[in-house]
Design an enzyme around this catalytic site. Structure first.
Site, PDB file in Angstrom:
ATOM      1  N   ARG A 182       0.755  -1.251   0.032  1.00 28.39           N
ATOM      2  CA  ARG A 182       0.053   0.018  -0.039  1.00 28.39           C
ATOM      3  C   ARG A 182       0.651   1.298  -0.156  1.00 28.39           C
ATOM      4  NH1 ARG A 182      -1.825  -3.620   3.772  1.00 28.39           N
ATOM      5  NH2 ARG A 182      -4.041  -4.518   3.545  1.00 28.39           N
ATOM      6  N   LYS A 206      -1.875  -3.200   8.212  1.00 24.99           N
ATOM      7  CA  LYS A 206      -2.834  -2.818   9.088  1.00 24.99           C
ATOM      8  C   LYS A 206      -2.823  -3.815  10.302  1.00 24.99           C
ATOM      9  CE  LYS A 206      -5.959  -1.220   5.199  1.00 24.99           C
ATOM     10  NZ  LYS A 206      -7.484  -1.811   4.776  1.00 24.99           N
ATOM     11  N   HIS A 280      -3.677   3.300  -5.751  1.00 23.01           N
ATOM     12  CA  HIS A 280      -3.932   2.069  -5.477  1.00 23.01           C
ATOM     13  C   HIS A 280      -4.118   1.127  -6.674  1.00 23.01           C
ATOM     14  CE1 HIS A 280      -4.726  -0.131  -1.735  1.00 23.01           C
ATOM     15  NE2 HIS A 280      -5.805  -0.819  -2.549  1.00 23.01           N
ATOM     16  N   ARG A 283      -1.225  -1.748  -6.725  1.00 21.00           N
ATOM     17  CA  ARG A 283      -1.432  -2.741  -5.812  1.00 21.00           C
ATOM     18  C   ARG A 283      -2.320  -3.771  -6.429  1.00 21.00           C
ATOM     19  NH1 ARG A 283      -1.289  -4.529  -0.327  1.00 21.00           N
ATOM     20  NH2 ARG A 283      -3.069  -5.229   0.519  1.00 21.00           N
ATOM     21  N   HIS A 306      -3.265  -9.508   3.314  1.00 19.38           N
ATOM     22  CA  HIS A 306      -4.975  -9.534   3.586  1.00 19.38           C
ATOM     23  C   HIS A 306      -5.229 -10.487   4.563  1.00 19.38           C
ATOM     24  CE1 HIS A 306      -5.958  -8.320  -0.695  1.00 19.38           C
ATOM     25  NE2 HIS A 306      -5.734  -7.339  -0.078  1.00 19.38           N
ATOM     26  N   TYR A 315      -9.048 -11.002  -7.075  1.00 18.12           N
ATOM     27  CA  TYR A 315      -8.031 -11.081  -8.329  1.00 18.12           C
ATOM     28  C   TYR A 315      -8.112 -12.108  -9.134  1.00 18.12           C
ATOM     29  CZ  TYR A 315      -6.491  -6.853  -5.636  1.00 18.12           C
ATOM     30  OH  TYR A 315      -6.137  -5.652  -4.786  1.00 18.12           O
TER      31      TYR A 315
END
Length: 334
Positions: A182, A206, A280, A283, A306, A315
Site C-alpha cells: 500500500r 494494517k 492504489h 496494488r 490480507h 483478483y
C-alpha cells in the site's frame, strides 16, 4: 457485564490535540469524552494505525454531529432508528455503498466497545444490517501500460540524471508494482526495512502486522539509485544521521503519502488511451499480474497482507474476466 475499567495511557503520551471528539464535537462533552476514551482504546490496546484511527474519526464525527442535530444529548439517546435514519440520509446523498459499509462497521465497533465499558446498557447496532458492497472489479494496468509508464520515467531520468523527484518516482513505481504494498506502507518504510542481500522488504501493515515481501532486480536498481544519488540531495549534513525514512521529501523529512499519490496520478495521466487513475491501481495491478503468472492465491494473500482470503480472491475474478475478453476477441466461435 463487567464494570468499566480505565484504559488510559499516561497523559504525556497523548498528542496535544486528540484526533477524535475534542476537535469536532464542541457541543456535547459527553460524546467528546467517550470518543477520547475510544481513541485511547484503539491506540493502546488495539494498536490501530494512524490511518485507521483517522477513518474512525471521520465516520464517528459525522455520525455524532448528525445525532446532535436530531436531539441526542447522550449515548443512551441513540437507538437503532436514529442509526438507520443516518444511513438513509447517506443513501439519499448518494454516498458510495463501500463508504456506507465502512461507516456501519465503525459504528458497530464503537458501540460494542461502549457496551463493554458500561457506557451504555444496550448496543443499538446488534441487529443492524451492513449495506452490501457493489461487486465491481478493480481496474488494472496491462503489462504494456506498466512497461510504457516505467520506460517514460526512465527516459525522464536520462534527460535529467540527477533529478531526485524522478528518481523517487521511479523507485516508488518499481517497488509498488514489484510488491503490491500500500502507499501508506511504502511511505512508512525505513532504510533498515530493506534486506538488500535477499531482496526483501519488512513491511508493517494494517493492525501493526509485520510481513516480509520479496522484490526483483529492477526495483532493487531503482532503490539503489534513489538512496545513493537522489535521497542524499534532500539532506543537510546533520539530518543524514538521524532520518531513517526510506522515502523523504525536499525538506529531508519522511514523505507524505499525498505527495506520492500526486506524483503517481500525474504519471498515470501520461498513459495513452487510458482513463485509469489512483495510486492504489499499482496494488491491484501487481496482484492481478501475479495471478495471471500462476501464483498461488494464498501466497498472494500473504504478500498483500490480507487478513481474509476472500479479499484476495477478487483478483482471480479479474483474471477470469481478462481471459474471457481474450477468448471473445480471439476465438472464431466465441
Amino acid at each position: 457485564m463487567r464494570k468499566a475499567q480505565s484504559r488510559t495511557a499516561p497523559d504525556e503520551n497523548l498528542p496535544p490535540t486528540l484526533p477524535l471528539g475534542a476537535q469536532t464535537l464542541d457541543v456535547n462533552r459527553v460524546f467528546a469524552r467517550a470518543l477520547e476514551s475510544f481513541w485511547r482504546y484503539l491506540t493502546y490496546e488495539k494498536f490501530r494505525s494512524p490511518q485507521t484511527i483517522k477513518a474512525y474519526e471521520s465516520d464517528l464525527s459525522a455520525f455524532f454531529e448528525y445525532c446532535l442535530r436530531h436531539g441526542a444529548q447522550e449515548l443512551a439517546d441513540i437507538d437503532l432508528e436514529m442509526i438507520r435514519s443516518w444511513l438513509a440520509h447517506m443513501h439519499r446523498a448518494n454516498i458510495a455503498r463501500t463508504s456506507t459499509a465502512r461507516r456501519t462497521s465503525s459504528l458497530r465497533t464503537f458501540f460494542a466497545w461502549a457496551e463493554e465499558e458500561s457506557l451504555i446498557t444496550d448496543n443499538p447496532t446488534l441487529t443492524l444490517a451492513t449495506p452490501k458492497k457493489t461487486g465491481h472489479l478493480p481496474q488494472v494496468l496491462n503489462q504494456q501500460q506498466i512497461l510504457f509508464l516505467i520506460d517514460r520515467v526512465e527516459k525522464q531520468l536520462q534527460a535529467d540524471p540527477q533529478d531526485p523527484h524522478t528518481m523517487r518516482l521511479l523507485a516508488s513505481i518499481e517497488l509498488l508494482y514489484a510488491t503490491g504494498i500500500r502507499i501508506s506502507e511504502l511511505c512508512s518504510l525505513n532504510l533498515s526495512s530493506i534486506d538488500r542481500e535477499n531482496r526483501t522488504l519488512r513491511v508493517v501493515g494494517k493492525g501493526n502486522k509485520e510481513r516480509v515481501v520479496p522484490f526483483g532486480q529492477p526495483a532493487m536498481r531503482a532503490l539503489n539509485r534513489w538512496v545513493t544519488q537522489g535521497r542524499r540531495q534532500w539532506f543537510s549534513a546533520n539530518q543524514q544521521a538521524v532520518e531513517e525514512a526510506l522515502f523523504i521529501g525536499p525538506r529531508g523529512k519522511r514523505v507524505n503519502p499525498r505527495q506520492i499519490r500526486e506524483d503517481l496520478t500525474k504519471a498515470l495521466a501520461a498513459i495513452p488511451d487510458s482513463q485509469l487513475s489512483g495510486a492504489h491501481i499499482f496494488r491491484h495491478t501487481a496482484a492481478t499480474h501475479m495471478v495471471d503468472g500462476g501464483a498461488d492465491i494464498r501466497s498472494i494473500q500473504e504478500l498483500l497482507g490480507h487478513s481474509s482470503l476472500a479479499t484476495t480472491q477478487i483478483y482471480t475474478h479479474v483474471s477470469v474476466d481478462r481471459l474471457k475478453d481474450s477468448y471473445n476477441n480471439a476465438h472464431p466461435r466465441a
